[in-house]
Design a protein around this motif. Structure first.
Motif, mmCIF file in Angstrom:
data_model
loop_
_atom_site.group_PDB
_atom_site.id
_atom_site.type_symbol
_atom_site.label_atom_id
_atom_site.label_comp_id
_atom_site.label_asym_id
_atom_site.label_seq_id
_atom_site.Cartn_x
_atom_site.Cartn_y
_atom_site.Cartn_z
ATOM 1 N N SER A 43 8.673 15.297 5.791
ATOM 2 C CA SER A 43 8.868 15.740 4.413
ATOM 3 C C SER A 43 9.050 14.572 3.452
ATOM 4 O O SER A 43 8.764 14.683 2.258
ATOM 5 C CB SER A 43 10.092 16.663 4.328
ATOM 6 O OG SER A 43 11.262 15.994 4.798
ATOM 7 N N GLN A 44 9.520 13.418 3.972
ATOM 8 C CA GLN A 44 9.715 12.238 3.148
ATOM 9 C C GLN A 44 8.775 11.121 3.616
ATOM 10 O O GLN A 44 8.426 11.053 4.790
ATOM 11 C CB GLN A 44 11.167 11.753 3.239
ATOM 12 C CG GLN A 44 12.195 12.757 2.730
ATOM 13 C CD GLN A 44 12.039 13.030 1.237
ATOM 14 O OE1 GLN A 44 11.724 12.128 0.467
ATOM 15 N NE2 GLN A 44 12.252 14.275 0.848
ATOM 16 N N PRO A 45 8.364 10.226 2.702
ATOM 17 C CA PRO A 45 7.497 9.111 3.102
ATOM 18 C C PRO A 45 8.163 8.279 4.194
ATOM 19 O O PRO A 45 9.342 7.953 4.119
ATOM 20 C CB PRO A 45 7.336 8.303 1.812
ATOM 21 C CG PRO A 45 7.609 9.280 0.712
ATOM 22 C CD PRO A 45 8.642 10.225 1.258
ATOM 23 N N LEU A 46 7.394 7.965 5.211
ATOM 24 C CA LEU A 46 7.931 7.269 6.373
ATOM 25 C C LEU A 46 6.807 6.466 7.021
ATOM 26 O O LEU A 46 5.624 6.774 6.853
ATOM 27 C CB LEU A 46 8.496 8.289 7.366
ATOM 28 C CG LEU A 46 9.295 7.792 8.565
ATOM 29 C CD1 LEU A 46 10.617 7.194 8.123
ATOM 30 C CD2 LEU A 46 9.547 8.950 9.543
ATOM 31 N N ASN A 60 0.808 -1.220 0.000
ATOM 32 C CA ASN A 60 0.000 0.000 0.000
ATOM 33 C C ASN A 60 0.839 1.266 0.000
ATOM 34 O O ASN A 60 0.351 2.336 -0.387
ATOM 35 C CB ASN A 60 -0.932 0.007 1.209
ATOM 36 C CG ASN A 60 -1.975 -1.096 1.153
ATOM 37 O OD1 ASN A 60 -2.304 -1.592 0.072
ATOM 38 N ND2 ASN A 60 -2.503 -1.487 2.302
ATOM 39 N N HIS A 61 2.086 1.161 0.461
ATOM 40 C CA HIS A 61 2.958 2.342 0.554
ATOM 41 C C HIS A 61 4.332 2.000 -0.017
ATOM 42 O O HIS A 61 5.334 1.941 0.703
ATOM 43 C CB HIS A 61 3.077 2.793 2.013
ATOM 44 C CG HIS A 61 1.767 3.032 2.696
ATOM 45 N ND1 HIS A 61 1.040 4.193 2.529
ATOM 46 C CD2 HIS A 61 1.035 2.238 3.528
ATOM 47 C CE1 HIS A 61 -0.075 4.115 3.238
ATOM 48 N NE2 HIS A 61 -0.097 2.943 3.845
ATOM 49 N N PRO A 62 4.410 1.789 -1.340
ATOM 50 C CA PRO A 62 5.671 1.364 -1.955
ATOM 51 C C PRO A 62 6.775 2.412 -1.879
ATOM 52 O O PRO A 62 7.952 2.076 -2.066
ATOM 53 C CB PRO A 62 5.273 1.086 -3.409
ATOM 54 C CG PRO A 62 4.039 1.904 -3.636
ATOM 55 C CD PRO A 62 3.320 1.914 -2.325
ATOM 56 N N ASP A 63 6.412 3.669 -1.616
ATOM 57 C CA ASP A 63 7.419 4.733 -1.544
ATOM 58 C C ASP A 63 8.073 4.824 -0.166
ATOM 59 O O ASP A 63 9.048 5.570 0.010
ATOM 60 C CB ASP A 63 6.799 6.087 -1.903
ATOM 61 C CG ASP A 63 5.563 6.412 -1.075
ATOM 62 O OD1 ASP A 63 4.992 5.471 -0.465
ATOM 63 O OD2 ASP A 63 5.155 7.593 -1.046
ATOM 64 N N VAL A 64 7.573 4.115 0.837
ATOM 65 C CA VAL A 64 8.147 4.164 2.188
ATOM 66 C C VAL A 64 9.353 3.232 2.249
ATOM 67 O O VAL A 64 9.240 2.022 2.020
ATOM 68 C CB VAL A 64 7.106 3.752 3.248
ATOM 69 C CG1 VAL A 64 7.764 3.603 4.620
ATOM 70 C CG2 VAL A 64 5.985 4.778 3.315
ATOM 71 N N ARG A 65 10.498 3.803 2.592
ATOM 72 C CA ARG A 65 11.742 3.018 2.669
ATOM 73 C C ARG A 65 12.153 2.743 4.107
ATOM 74 O O ARG A 65 12.903 1.808 4.367
ATOM 75 C CB ARG A 65 12.864 3.764 1.944
ATOM 76 C CG ARG A 65 12.626 3.967 0.456
ATOM 77 C CD ARG A 65 13.657 4.897 -0.146
ATOM 78 N NE ARG A 65 15.014 4.457 0.164
ATOM 79 C CZ ARG A 65 16.052 5.290 0.298
ATOM 80 N NH1 ARG A 65 15.872 6.590 0.178
ATOM 81 N NH2 ARG A 65 17.255 4.800 0.574
ATOM 82 N N TYR A 66 11.693 3.581 5.052
ATOM 83 C CA TYR A 66 12.094 3.421 6.449
ATOM 84 C C TYR A 66 10.872 3.483 7.359
ATOM 85 O O TYR A 66 9.880 4.156 7.047
ATOM 86 C CB TYR A 66 13.082 4.522 6.859
ATOM 87 C CG TYR A 66 14.427 4.416 6.179
ATOM 88 C CD1 TYR A 66 15.440 3.632 6.727
ATOM 89 C CD2 TYR A 66 14.686 5.110 5.005
ATOM 90 C CE1 TYR A 66 16.681 3.549 6.113
ATOM 91 C CE2 TYR A 66 15.919 5.025 4.383
ATOM 92 C CZ TYR A 66 16.907 4.237 4.942
ATOM 93 O OH TYR A 66 18.138 4.133 4.329
ATOM 94 N N VAL A 67 10.993 2.810 8.486
ATOM 95 C CA VAL A 67 9.940 2.808 9.502
ATOM 96 C C VAL A 67 10.572 3.095 10.855
ATOM 97 O O VAL A 67 11.579 2.471 11.221
ATOM 98 C CB VAL A 67 9.205 1.452 9.544
ATOM 99 C CG1 VAL A 67 8.207 1.422 10.703
ATOM 100 C CG2 VAL A 67 8.494 1.175 8.226
ATOM 101 N N ASP A 68 10.003 4.037 11.596
ATOM 102 C CA ASP A 68 10.457 4.321 12.955
ATOM 103 C C ASP A 68 9.816 3.321 13.913
ATOM 104 O O ASP A 68 8.584 3.238 14.001
ATOM 105 C CB ASP A 68 10.059 5.744 13.380
ATOM 106 C CG ASP A 68 10.888 6.816 12.691
ATOM 107 O OD1 ASP A 68 11.924 6.473 12.100
ATOM 108 O OD2 ASP A 68 10.486 7.996 12.750
ATOM 109 N N LYS A 89 1.812 2.160 10.688
ATOM 110 C CA LYS A 89 1.018 3.167 9.991
ATOM 111 C C LYS A 89 1.932 4.151 9.258
ATOM 112 O O LYS A 89 3.096 4.340 9.641
ATOM 113 C CB LYS A 89 0.155 3.965 10.988
ATOM 114 C CG LYS A 89 -0.776 3.117 11.841
ATOM 115 C CD LYS A 89 -1.861 2.439 11.018
ATOM 116 C CE LYS A 89 -2.783 1.605 11.922
ATOM 117 N NZ LYS A 89 -3.817 0.893 11.136
ATOM 118 N N PRO A 90 1.410 4.811 8.223
ATOM 119 C CA PRO A 90 2.213 5.826 7.529
ATOM 120 C C PRO A 90 2.343 7.093 8.357
ATOM 121 O O PRO A 90 1.441 7.442 9.129
ATOM 122 C CB PRO A 90 1.423 6.079 6.250
ATOM 123 C CG PRO A 90 0.002 5.754 6.610
ATOM 124 C CD PRO A 90 0.087 4.615 7.597
#
Length: 448
Positions: free
Chosen positions: A101-104, A18-26, A95-96
């Protein structure tokens, strides 16, 4: 364990789709002062963790002070080698993040439910209380309410400035409860509400409070106390992020202005048995009275949790609806423990003493322990404020007094955990002493 790993893995893979642009997760957890700590993981490594790879962070990260430093607390921090401790992913919390500023992405982690949970981790403290209540056939339903202030993004010599009305470009420096304030700040408030919903949080009522730039957000009632506390913690994080995106600062500071109301964390709690009956309403509400008595008895010994810092004590006895003594009342907002008007099915207490910047896991744990103690002791409470406006018992109004009252109370030590109580009290003591290690300009004006 295999079933949980399968569920987590499916959650991570669905998120990636669902969120292919997210490269990192906190990966984040709440420490003792109520701040998030954690690490930023590449999404592909998160998938490995979800599949069963170990997740470890320093145990002592939970012990950080308000400013992030470590204090010597027993053998922790400086005599234990700073060991790692296992954490686990909390299902359903990936969750997104929309305010960066960047997808996360972000996801909660915890030590509760691991082979060796950290005894003083706030989420673990609440987990033990909830587990004990469930074994006794007591099932809490919980809802949080949080007040906060909006400030201008820029500080004035370190001091907050009133938020600017986006329609008139004037400062919102007038205290009021007008509904029009919700319209004037609708852009940022709507974004806060939608962002919270994107995090899985059930936002209900939004109120313009009395202070200038002050608002309150209510959350839906949950039969999962842990999830209710998760919502409160995550809402604070997302709200601060959304405010900055819109050119404001959102703060849950307890008392940012001496002349205006402080910000509180109000917690609604009802208790149900296994058949879904409201335990507080039984026997002509006698259990309600016992529960109130227990809350009031332990309240003076839980003040470091309800007022976790120097500023939070400033809120007590403030201009509006902030009690100065442990008291209760029906439909009375001057009381620490308020009984809202409701039908027997929804009969509940509203605990109003905690400041908005308190740790929601610990606040709920302390409230539930008070209710549990009251039901066990079976005592009658003092007179409600509706019958006697002077009714109430004193509680500490300074941190060091509060720490002493908490650390040696046997019921609190037993039900919250002696190791937690010792660690928490020393953390608060050291934070308070560190705060005093700076000479304020007023001292020079008065004494130079």
């Amino acid at each position: 364990m295999k079933s949980q790993a399968s569920t987590l893995l499916a959650e991570v893979r669905t998120f990636r789709q669902n969120h292919p642009d997210v490269r990192y997760v906190d990966l984040i957890a709440l420490d003792i002062p109520g701040h998030f700590y954690g690490k930023r993981y590449p999404i592909e490594i998160l998938e490995k963790v979800a599949a069963g790879s170990p997740l470890k962070l320093p145990q002592n990260a939970v012990l950080l002070g308000v400013q992030g430093g470590l204090f010597k607390i027993g053998d922790y921090c400086f005599h234990d080698g700073d060991p790692d401790a296992n954490r686990r992913l909390v299902p359903g919390t990936l969750k997104p993040v929309s305010w960066e500023s960047q997808p996360l992405g972000q996801m909660l982690i915890t030590s509760d439910g691991t082979e060796a949970p950290i005894e003083f981790e706030p989420r673990e403290v609440l987990a033990k209380v909830l587990e004990r209540l469930h074994h006794k056939g007591i099932h809490p339903v919980v809802a949080f309410e949080l007040e906060f202030y909006l400030f201008d993004k820029k500080l004035d010599n370190g001091l907050p400035q009133f938020a600017r009305d986006p329609l008139s470009d004037d400062t919102d420096d007038q205290p009021n409860l007008h509904i029009e304030r919700l319209s004037r700040f609708s852009e940022v408030l709507d974004d806060m509400a939608q962002t919270a919903k994107d995090q899985g949080i059930d936002i209900t009522v939004i109120t313009a409070e009395l202070g200038p730039g002050q608002f309150e957000i209510n959350f839906g009632h949950l039969d999962d106390g842990m999830r209710a506390a998760d919502w409160a913690a995550l809402f604070c994080r997302s709200t601060r992020g959304v405010a900055l995106k819109h050119g404001y600062r959102a703060s849950f500071m307890a008392k940012p202005y001496l002349q205006f109301p402080g910000s509180g964390m109000h917690v609604h709690v009802s208790l149900y048995d296994g058949a879904g009956n409201n335990m507080l309403a039984a026997h002509q509400q006698q259990p309600l009275r016992h529960a109130v008595a227990g809350c009031l008895e332990l309240l003076p010994h839980c003040m470091p949790i309800f007022s976790p810092n120097h500023n939070a004590f400033r809120r007590l006895g403030g201009t509006v609806n902030a009690a100065t003594r442990a008291c209760w009342g029906f439909e009375d907002r001057d009381a620490c423990v308020r009984i809202p008007d409701s039908d027997p099915r929804n009969l509940r207490i509203e605990h109003r003493l905690a400041s908005a910047d308190a740790n929601p896991y610990l606040v709920l744990a302390a409230i539930l322990v008070g209710l549990e103690h009251g039901l066990e002791a079976g005592r009658e409470p003092i007179a409600p404020l509706n019958e006697d406006r002077s009714s109430g018992t004193d509680f500490p109004v300074e941190m060091l007094d509060a720490v002493r009252a908490m650390q040696h109370q046997p019921v609190v030590r037993d039900k919250l955990g002696a190791e937690f109580v010792d660690v928490y009290c020393e953390n608060k003591r050291q934070d308070h002493l560190a705060f005093q290690q700076e000479i304020h300009a007023r001292e020079y004006r008065w004494f130079l």
